[in-house]
Design a protein around this motif. Structure first.
Motif, PDB file in Angstrom:
ATOM      1  N   ILE A  85       0.585  -1.357   0.041  1.00  0.00           N
ATOM      2  CA  ILE A  85      -0.081   0.108  -0.107  1.00  0.00           C
ATOM      3  C   ILE A  85       0.748   1.402  -0.043  1.00  0.00           C
ATOM      4  CG2 ILE A  85      -1.913   1.248   1.367  1.00  0.00           C
ATOM      5  CD1 ILE A  85      -2.488  -1.452   2.377  1.00  0.00           C
ATOM      6  N   HIS A  86       0.707   2.092  -1.028  1.00  0.00           N
ATOM      7  CA  HIS A  86       1.506   3.328  -1.105  1.00  0.00           C
ATOM      8  C   HIS A  86       0.645   4.372  -0.828  1.00  0.00           C
ATOM      9  CE1 HIS A  86       3.153   6.461  -4.101  1.00  0.00           C
ATOM     10  NE2 HIS A  86       3.846   6.654  -2.839  1.00  0.00           N
ATOM     11  N   LEU A  87       1.353   5.042   0.434  1.00  0.00           N
ATOM     12  CA  LEU A  87       0.461   6.347   1.000  1.00  0.00           C
ATOM     13  C   LEU A  87       1.465   7.516   0.441  1.00  0.00           C
ATOM     14  CD1 LEU A  87      -0.125   5.277   4.515  1.00  0.00           C
ATOM     15  CD2 LEU A  87      -1.620   5.150   2.715  1.00  0.00           C
ATOM     16  N   SER A  88       0.767   8.323  -0.134  1.00  0.00           N
ATOM     17  CA  SER A  88       1.733   9.580  -0.485  1.00  0.00           C
ATOM     18  C   SER A  88       0.703  10.915  -0.218  1.00  0.00           C
ATOM     19  CB  SER A  88       1.752   9.536  -1.928  1.00  0.00           C
ATOM     20  OG  SER A  88       0.775   9.778  -2.675  1.00  0.00           O
ATOM     21  N   ALA A  89       1.538  12.076  -0.319  1.00  0.00           N
ATOM     22  CA  ALA A  89       1.066  13.335  -0.141  1.00  0.00           C
ATOM     23  C   ALA A  89       0.740  13.982  -1.660  1.00  0.00           C
ATOM     24  CB  ALA A  89       1.879  14.202   0.663  1.00  0.00           C
ATOM     25  N   CYS A  90      -0.228  14.690  -1.412  1.00  0.00           N
ATOM     26  CA  CYS A  90      -0.521  15.721  -2.839  1.00  0.00           C
ATOM     27  C   CYS A  90      -0.677  17.013  -2.492  1.00  0.00           C
ATOM     28  CB  CYS A  90      -1.536  15.055  -3.765  1.00  0.00           C
ATOM     29  SG  CYS A  90      -3.031  14.767  -3.167  1.00  0.00           S
ATOM     30  N   THR A  91      -0.856  17.941  -3.348  1.00  0.00           N
ATOM     31  CA  THR A  91      -1.007  19.250  -3.302  1.00  0.00           C
ATOM     32  C   THR A  91      -2.488  19.418  -2.892  1.00  0.00           C
ATOM     33  OG1 THR A  91       0.638  19.861  -4.852  1.00  0.00           O
ATOM     34  CG2 THR A  91      -0.997  21.387  -4.071  1.00  0.00           C
ATOM     35  N   SER A  92      -2.941  20.212  -1.814  1.00  0.00           N
ATOM     36  CA  SER A  92      -4.024  20.355  -1.401  1.00  0.00           C
ATOM     37  C   SER A  92      -4.936  21.391  -2.684  1.00  0.00           C
ATOM     38  CB  SER A  92      -4.164  21.429  -0.120  1.00  0.00           C
ATOM     39  OG  SER A  92      -3.557  20.812   0.851  1.00  0.00           O
ATOM     40  N   ALA A  93      -6.247  21.288  -2.527  1.00  0.00           N
ATOM     41  CA  ALA A  93      -6.891  21.842  -3.705  1.00  0.00           C
ATOM     42  C   ALA A  93      -6.870  23.189  -3.631  1.00  0.00           C
ATOM     43  CB  ALA A  93      -8.540  21.690  -3.460  1.00  0.00           C
ATOM     44  N   PRO A  94      -7.131  24.092  -2.729  1.00  0.00           N
ATOM     45  CA  PRO A  94      -6.653  25.620  -3.064  1.00  0.00           C
ATOM     46  C   PRO A  94      -5.376  26.013  -3.739  1.00  0.00           C
ATOM     47  CG  PRO A  94      -7.627  25.082  -0.713  1.00  0.00           C
ATOM     48  CD  PRO A  94      -7.120  23.722  -1.403  1.00  0.00           C
ATOM     49  N   GLN A  95      -4.379  25.091  -3.484  1.00  0.00           N
ATOM     50  CA  GLN A  95      -2.731  25.512  -4.140  1.00  0.00           C
ATOM     51  C   GLN A  95      -2.659  24.891  -5.414  1.00  0.00           C
ATOM     52  OE1 GLN A  95      -3.240  24.318  -0.580  1.00  0.00           O
ATOM     53  NE2 GLN A  95      -3.397  26.684  -0.095  1.00  0.00           N
ATOM     54  N   ARG A  96      -3.616  24.092  -5.991  1.00  0.00           N
ATOM     55  CA  ARG A  96      -3.188  23.401  -7.227  1.00  0.00           C
ATOM     56  C   ARG A  96      -3.382  24.446  -8.286  1.00  0.00           C
ATOM     57  NH1 ARG A  96      -7.670  18.629  -6.032  1.00  0.00           N
ATOM     58  NH2 ARG A  96      -6.377  17.475  -4.030  1.00  0.00           N
ATOM     59  N   GLY A  97      -2.297  24.204  -9.155  1.00  0.00           N
ATOM     60  CA  GLY A  97      -2.429  25.014 -10.347  1.00  0.00           C
ATOM     61  C   GLY A  97      -1.517  26.543  -9.972  1.00  0.00           C
ATOM     62  N   ARG A  98      -0.865  26.649  -8.785  1.00  0.00           N
ATOM     63  CA  ARG A  98      -0.566  28.000  -8.516  1.00  0.00           C
ATOM     64  C   ARG A  98       1.091  27.819  -8.293  1.00  0.00           C
ATOM     65  NH1 ARG A  98      -3.789  29.692  -3.431  1.00  0.00           N
ATOM     66  NH2 ARG A  98      -2.551  31.582  -3.696  1.00  0.00           N
ATOM     67  N   TRP A  99       1.584  26.808  -8.857  1.00  0.00           N
ATOM     68  CA  TRP A  99       3.153  26.389  -8.621  1.00  0.00           C
ATOM     69  C   TRP A  99       3.522  26.166  -7.335  1.00  0.00           C
ATOM     70  CZ3 TRP A  99       1.202  30.705 -11.619  1.00  0.00           C
ATOM     71  CH2 TRP A  99       1.048  30.537 -13.093  1.00  0.00           C
ATOM     72  N   ALA A 100       2.844  25.528  -6.591  1.00  0.00           N
ATOM     73  CA  ALA A 100       3.211  24.785  -5.262  1.00  0.00           C
ATOM     74  C   ALA A 100       4.655  24.148  -5.465  1.00  0.00           C
ATOM     75  CB  ALA A 100       2.181  24.096  -4.625  1.00  0.00           C
ATOM     76  N   ILE A 101       5.357  24.423  -4.226  1.00  0.00           N
ATOM     77  CA  ILE A 101       6.617  23.454  -4.274  1.00  0.00           C
ATOM     78  C   ILE A 101       6.220  21.869  -4.375  1.00  0.00           C
ATOM     79  CG2 ILE A 101       8.350  22.649  -2.559  1.00  0.00           C
ATOM     80  CD1 ILE A 101       8.381  25.427  -1.523  1.00  0.00           C
ATOM     81  N   GLN A 102       6.882  21.191  -5.255  1.00  0.00           N
ATOM     82  CA  GLN A 102       6.731  19.776  -5.504  1.00  0.00           C
ATOM     83  C   GLN A 102       5.142  19.633  -5.839  1.00  0.00           C
ATOM     84  OE1 GLN A 102       8.271  17.772  -2.060  1.00  0.00           O
ATOM     85  NE2 GLN A 102      10.200  17.586  -3.137  1.00  0.00           N
ATOM     86  N   GLU A 103       4.586  20.672  -6.628  1.00  0.00           N
ATOM     87  CA  GLU A 103       3.200  20.411  -7.091  1.00  0.00           C
ATOM     88  C   GLU A 103       2.815  19.016  -7.463  1.00  0.00           C
ATOM     89  OE1 GLU A 103      -0.474  22.786  -9.247  1.00  0.00           O
ATOM     90  OE2 GLU A 103       1.063  23.771  -8.536  1.00  0.00           O
TER      91      GLU A 103
END
Length: 620
Positions: A145-163
Motif C-alpha cells: 500500500i503506497h501512501l503519498s501526499a499531494c497538493t491541497s485543492a486551494p493550491q493546485r495550479g499555483r506553482w506550489a513546491i513539488q506540486e
C-alpha cells in the motif's frame, strides 16, 4: 470481523530512542483503545472516545489489516502522515534513502513476512521515484500500500513546491486504478475513509498480489474524522476447484507420462507437490523464481527453465517427452520459457493459477486446460483421487554444473564464488538469498541449489537493476533475520540502502561482483559484434564505501579468501558488504536468453565459443 494480530517483538532495526517513544505511545493507545464515533451533538466528546485526524485514522486501518512495517522517505507535504505512522504502536517505520529503494524493500518484506507492507512518500518526486519499485511489486505479486501526499485543492495550479496535481502529473494511472495500481484514489473528504478501508480489505482478501495508492492532500491529513470506520476483514479467500475438474485432470494424467512445471505462485504447495511427484514418478522443473519449491537435489528434478536455466530440461524434453505438463503457479512468460515451442507437450498443458487471466496466454496456440485454483488446494484434491500406486521410475537428466579447474590469477571466478555461497550461506544457514538482475541473476540461478521453498528471490518480469540491492533490507526486516544478496557493482552503485541498514542495524549482507563494468551488457555486445558502446566504469572500492557509512566492509581478491570472508559476514549481526573482485572474462550461463532474443530478431555474430562456455546477453 477484523483479524487479530499479536504485536511482534520490535526488531533491532528500531533505535533505542524510537523504541522509547513507541513504548510510551503504545501505553497511551492500548490503555484507551480508540473507538471510532462521531462527536456528540453538543460538540463534547465522551471520555472513552478519541478524536482522530485523517492521517491517524488511516494508520488505524492499516494496523487492523495487518500492516506491521512501512518503508519510505519523508517530506514536508506528508509530515502529518509520517508522524502518524511513526507513532503507531504496531508499525515499524524504516526511513530509507530513496523512494525506489523503499518500494523494493517493501516488496521483499512482504514476501518474507506474508503481511501487507506500506510505502510512504512525499509529493511530486517522492511519488515518481517510487513508481518503478511499485510496478515491480505488482508484477511480483506483492501486497503493498503506497501512501503519498499531494497538493491541497486551494493550491493546485499555483506553482506550489513539488506540486502534485493534474497540472503537473497525469492523474490517470498514478492516482487511479489501472495497470500500475489495483486500486488508487485521492482522499478529498474524511467521509471517504470507510469506503477506502473496505476497498483495501477487499483487495487484500483477493488471492495473488494487490498494490494500492492512497494519496492524501497535505491539508486533508490533519482534518478531523467525523465518520465511524468499519471493521475490515482482509482474510484471503482462495479459489477451490470443482470435484469434476479434479477428476478430469486425474484421468488425463493417468493416460501417460507427464511433467510438473512449478512456479513462484506454488511456493505454498511444496509438500503437496513433492507428494504428487513421488507418487507418480513425474519429472519436475521450475521457473527461476520457483527454485527450492521442489528440492533441487531430488533425482526427479530436471532443472530450472528460462533465464539462467539448465540444458538438462531440453535433454529431458528430447529423450522423455511427456504427454502433458501440469503447470502450477507460473505465467510461463519469457523469463521462464522463452516461449520455446519445444516445451509444448503433444497434449498440451494443464495450467493451474489463481489468476484467470494467466492460463493459456504465454502459449496461446498450445492446447491448454485452464484451472482457476490455488496450487496447494488443487494438488491436495488431486492426490485424493489419483491411484496410490507409484509411477514409473526413470533416470531423469539432472541440472548440470560448471566445472572449473586449477587456480585463477585473474580474480575470483564466479563459479567458485557460487560454490562457496552454497557451502557457507545456503547449506550453512537459514538465510534468505536474493540475486540482482544481470549476470548476478544467471550465475546464482544456474549454480545455486535450494531444497526449501521461500529461500531464493529474484525479480523476472520487471527485472529492474537495484531491486534486490535494496530489497535485501526488506527481506531481512520481514523475516527478522539474515538476508544475503548477490549483486553486480553497477547495481550496487545505483542505490544500495546500506546507510539505512546501518541506521537500523539490519542484518543484511551484500556480495558484490566487482568487475568495473555492466558485464552482462559488455559480454552481450561483444557477442553481437557491436563496438563503440562503453559498458565500463571506474573500479570502485566498496569496502571503503561500506566502512564510510558505518557498515562492515570486507575485500576478497583471491579465491582462498572467500570462505573466511563469508563465514565472518554470516557470524555478524550487522550489515556487511563483501567486495569480491571477480574474473570478468568468465561468460555467464545465459544461452537460453540468447536463443529467446534470436527468436525476436536479434542477430548474433557467428563465432566459435570456447568448449563448455556459455554466452551472455543483456537482460532487456
Amino acid at each position: 470481523m477484523t483479524q487479530n494480530y499479536s504485536q511482534p517483538t520490535s526488531p533491532k532495526a528500531v533505535s533505542a530512542k524510537t523504541n522509547s517513544n513507541r513504548n510510551h505511545h503504545s501505553e497511551q493507545l492500548i490503555a484507551k483503545r480508540i473507538v471510532f464515533q462521531p462527536s456528540s451533538k453538543d460538540g463534547q466528546k465522551k471520555d472513552d472516545v478519541v478524536s482522530l485526524t485523517v492521517a491517524q485514522a488511516i494508520v488505524k486501518v492499516l494496523e487492523d489489516i495487518g500492516v506491521r512495517q512501512a518503508f519510505g522517505v519523508s517530506g514536508g507535504a506528508m509530515a502529518t502522515l509520517w508522524a502518524a505512522l511513526s507513532n503507531s504502536p504496531l508499525i515499524d517505520v524504516i526511513h530509507c534513502r530513496h523512494e525506489g529503494g523503499a518500494a523494493f524493500a517493501a516488496t521483499e518484506a512482504y514476501f518474507s513476512s506474508g503481511r501487507p507492507v506500506v510505502v510512504f512518500t512525499t509529493a511530486g518526486p517522492g511519488i515518481t521515484n517510487a513508481l518503478t519499485g511499485l510496478l515491480a511489486a505488482r508484477d511480483e505479486g506483492a501486497k503493498v500500500i503506497h501512501l503519498s501526499a499531494c497538493t491541497s485543492a486551494p493550491q493546485r495550479g499555483r506553482w506550489a513546491i513539488q506540486e502534485t496535481s493534474s497540472y503537473t502529473l497525469p492523474t490517470g494511472g498514478i492516482f487511479t486504478s489501472g495497470a500500475l495500481f489495483h486500486y488508487g484514489t485521492v482522499v478529498e473528504s474524511p467521509k471517504e475513509l470507510p469506503q477506502i478501508a473496505r476497498r483495501l480489505g477487499l483487495g487484500l482478501a483477493q488471492p495473488g498480489g494487490f498494490v494500492a495508492h492512497i494519496s492524501i492532500p497535505t491539508r486533508m491529513q490533519s482534518t478531523p474524522i467525523e465518520t465511524p470506520l468499519p471493521l475490515v476483514n482482509s482474510a484471503v479467500a482462495l479459489p477451490v476447484p470443482s470435484q469434476h475438474t479434479v477428476t478430469k485432470v486425474a484421468e488425463h494424467l493417468c493416460e501417460g507420462p507427464f511433467a510438473i512445471w512449478v512456479g513462484f505462485g506454488a511456493r505454498h504447495a511444496a509438500d503437496s507437490i513433492r507428494q504428487l511427484a513421488q507418487r507418480t514418478g513425474a519429472a519436475v522443473m521450475c521457473s527461476p523464481r520457483g527454485k527450492g519449491i521442489f528440492p533441487e537435489t531430488h533425482p526427479q528434478f530436471i532443472g530450472v527453465t528460462g533465464l539462467g536455466g539448465h540444458d538438462s530440461v531440453a535433454t529431458y524434453m528430447q529423450q522423455h517427452r511427456p504427454l502433458r505438463t501440469l503447470v502450477l503457479g507460473t505465467r510461463l512468460g519469457e523469463p521462464t520459457s522463452f516461449w520455446n515451442e519445444k516445451m509444448i507437450p503433444p497434449q498440451g498443458f494443464i495450467h493451474v493459477d489463481v489468476d484467470p487471466k494467466v492460463p493459456g496466454v504465454a502459449y496461446p496456440f498450445a492446447p491448454t486446460l485452464p484451472i482457476v485454483a490455488d496450487a496447494d488446494i488443487f494438488v491436495k484434491a488431486l492426490l485424493e483421487v489419483l491411484p496410490e500406486t507409484s509411477g514409473q521410475t526413470i533416470n531423469y537428466p539432472n541440472p548440470e554444473s560448471i566445472e572449473v579447474e586449477g587456480e585463477s590469477d585473474n580474480g575470483v571466478r564466479p563459479e567458485i564464488l557460487m560454490e562457496m555461497v552454497q557451502k557457507v550461506v545456503i547449506d550453512g544457514s537459514d538465510a534468505v538469498v536474493l540475486a540482482e538482475s544481470g549476470n548476478s541473476f544467471t550465475w546464482s540461478t544456474h549454480l545455486l541449489r535450494f531444497n526449501e521453498a521461500k529461500r531464493y528471490r529474484v525479480s523476472t518480469g520487471v527485472g529492474s537493476m537495484g531491486h534486490n540491492v535494496t530489497g535485501v533490507i526488506g527481506a531481512a526486516m520481514g523475516r527478522k533475520g539474515k538476508a544475503v544478496t548477490i549483486v553486480g557493482d553497477g547495481a550496487m552503485l545505483m542505490n544500495s540502502e546500506v546507510s539505512t541498514a546501518v541506521k537500523y542495524q539490519i542484518p543484511a549482507v551484500w556480495i558484490v561482483l566487482n568487475d568495473a563494468r555492466y558485464n552482462m551488457c559488455y559480454q552481450g555486445m561483444s557477442m553481437l559484434g557491436l563496438t563503440g558502446a562503453d559498458a565500463m566504469f571506474p573500479q570502485t572500492n566498496f569496502r571503503a564505501i561500506a566502512n564510510g557509512m558505518g557498515a562492515k566492509g570486507i575485500t576478497v581478491e583471491t579465491e582462498s579468501q572467500l570462505e573466511e570472508a563469508l563465514k565472518g559476514a554470516m557470524a555478524l549481526d550487522e550489515p556487511v558488504v563483501i567486495d569480491v573482485y571477480i574474473d570478468a572474462t568468465r561468460l555467464a550461463p545465459s544461452k537460453g536468453r540468447n536463443k529467446g532474443l534470436g527468436a525476436q530478431g536479434v542477430k548474433f555474430r557467428r563465432q566459435e565459443p570456447k568448449k563448455g562456455s556459455q554466452v551472455s546477453f543483456p537482460l532487456v
